[in-house]
Design an enzyme around this catalytic site. Structure first.
Site, PDB file in Angstrom:
ATOM      1  N   SER A  49      35.690 -65.291  51.453  1.00 23.79           N
ATOM      2  CA  SER A  49      36.614 -64.951  52.531  1.00 23.79           C
ATOM      3  C   SER A  49      35.858 -64.356  53.705  1.00 23.79           C
ATOM      4  O   SER A  49      34.779 -63.762  53.546  1.00 23.79           O
ATOM      5  CB  SER A  49      37.633 -63.933  52.014  1.00 23.79           C
ATOM      6  OG  SER A  49      38.371 -63.349  53.064  1.00 23.79           O
ATOM      7  N   TYR A  95      38.499 -55.787  48.519  1.00 23.67           N
ATOM      8  CA  TYR A  95      38.549 -57.242  48.386  1.00 23.67           C
ATOM      9  C   TYR A  95      37.312 -57.894  48.995  1.00 23.67           C
ATOM     10  O   TYR A  95      36.662 -58.751  48.388  1.00 23.67           O
ATOM     11  CB  TYR A  95      39.816 -57.757  49.068  1.00 23.67           C
ATOM     12  CG  TYR A  95      39.958 -59.254  49.134  1.00 23.67           C
ATOM     13  CD1 TYR A  95      40.282 -59.989  47.994  1.00 23.67           C
ATOM     14  CD2 TYR A  95      39.809 -59.931  50.343  1.00 23.67           C
ATOM     15  CE1 TYR A  95      40.434 -61.367  48.062  1.00 23.67           C
ATOM     16  CE2 TYR A  95      39.971 -61.306  50.413  1.00 23.67           C
ATOM     17  CZ  TYR A  95      40.281 -62.015  49.279  1.00 23.67           C
ATOM     18  OH  TYR A  95      40.431 -63.378  49.350  1.00 23.67           O
ATOM     19  N   LYS A 127      34.378 -59.975  46.977  1.00 22.59           N
ATOM     20  CA  LYS A 127      33.981 -61.337  47.327  1.00 22.59           C
ATOM     21  C   LYS A 127      32.480 -61.419  47.603  1.00 22.59           C
ATOM     22  O   LYS A 127      31.807 -62.368  47.188  1.00 22.59           O
ATOM     23  CB  LYS A 127      34.769 -61.823  48.553  1.00 22.59           C
ATOM     24  CG  LYS A 127      36.235 -62.135  48.272  1.00 22.59           C
ATOM     25  CD  LYS A 127      36.373 -63.362  47.381  1.00 22.59           C
ATOM     26  CE  LYS A 127      37.818 -63.811  47.256  1.00 22.59           C
ATOM     27  NZ  LYS A 127      37.969 -64.980  46.362  1.00 22.59           N
TER      28      LYS A 127
END
Length: 309
Positions: free
Chosen positions: A125, A153, A157
């Site tokens: 992402s 998050y 990632k």
């Protein structure tokens, strides 16, 4: 050739599966089996396709089933999303880091046992980028920009990206990473992604829904919320556009408490969606608006397939 897609019935997984089932080929070779692994298996036409096998359940509990036969390509899309990772640290680490590590170890074991070295495609992402006061983002974000994630998050990632890089360096897998951007407008119900408001600005008003107001947050997108609202008003009128209200979103605020805003950045080099330009020539119906706005997900699915190749 046996291809596995984790998160196979998710928003992006369905698009990738559909692209592969349309061609029934990958890198010039026929696809023998397409395995769709997901915790929930909805009613979907792909299930009836003779190429498709379904693995239902928690991925870490189903690895033996996933790797029951040699895996040639593993497209790993399953993950917990941004705001829920910020709200529940253990969930994010388990779903994103631990599950990815378990998949990589299973792929490594297959290769070590003399099986094929799997090509692993990981959906990362742009959340791996973030603006730090000591190291602000450049005006153009590219692959050479130093990742400085500002959310759990984004960090998860980035950890997975580095694991894939090392497993590839050592020859355990043949890894690929695609850093994907926000897609608007995604169908279905809202999810826990911090960027979900982008879809809600268009989707909920068109459906006539008022779910406590749609938060308007500005995470440095090249297409502004004002652009989106202008297009919505132009396409379907003031009454629908008036359903959009502004309110702070505590979930998004959690992503970067010091600054109280989201940190998800679209590379300015790529203008992913200019709503006004995309929809100006399609003023006859709401359906046309939805179709035009959903086009970027087809691009992302094609990009993932191309990355895998």
């Amino acid at each position: 050739m046996r291809i596995v897609i984790t998160g196979g019935f998710g928003f992006l997984g369905r698009q990738v599966a559909g692209a592969l089932l349309t061609t029934r080929m990958f890198r010039g070779a026929p696809i023998d089996r397409l395995v769709l692994a997901d915790r929930v298996v909805p009613s979907d036409p792909s299930v009836a396709d003779p190429l498709v096998d379904v693995v239902r359940g928690d991925l870490t509990d189903r690895l033996d089933e996933v790797f029951a036969e040699p895996v040639d390509v593993l497209i790993h899309l399953a993950s917990a999303v941004s705001a829920e990772c910020e709200a529940d640290f253990d969930l994010g680490m388990s779903a994103n880091v631990d599950t990815t590590r378990a998949l990589l170890e299973a792929a490594r074991a297959q290769s070590a046992a003399g099986g094929p070295t799997p090509r692993v495609v990981f959906s990362s992402s742009v959340a791996v980028y973030g603006s730090d006061p000591a190291l602000p983002l450049p005006s153009v974000v590219s692959e050479s920009t130093l990742p400085t994630p500002r959310s759990s998050y984004g960090i998860q990632k980035l950890v997975c990206e580095q694991l894939i890089a090392d497993y590839t360096r050592r020859g355990f897998i043949d890894g690929r990473v695609a850093r994907l951007m926000t897609v608007s407008v995604r169908p279905g119900k809202p999810n826990a992604a911090a960027s979900g408001f982008l879809s809600g600005i268009i989707r909920e008003p068109l459906a006539g829904l008022l779910d406590g107001g749609v938060p308007v947050n500005l995470p440095a997108l090249t297409v502004s919320v004002a652009d989106m609202l202008t297009t919505l008003r132009h396409q379907v009128g003031d009454a629908v556009a008036a359903l959009v209200t502004t309110a702070p979103d505590p979930g998004v605020g959690l992503v970067e408490p010091r600054q109280g805003r989201g940190v998800f950045v679209m590379p300015r080099r790529i203008r992913p969606l200019d709503l006004e330009a995309e929809t100006a020539q399609h003023t006859e119906s709401k359906v046309r608006l939805i179709v035009e706005v959903r086009r970027p997900i087809e691009c992302e699915a094609a990009y993932l397939v191309a990355s895998a190749g």
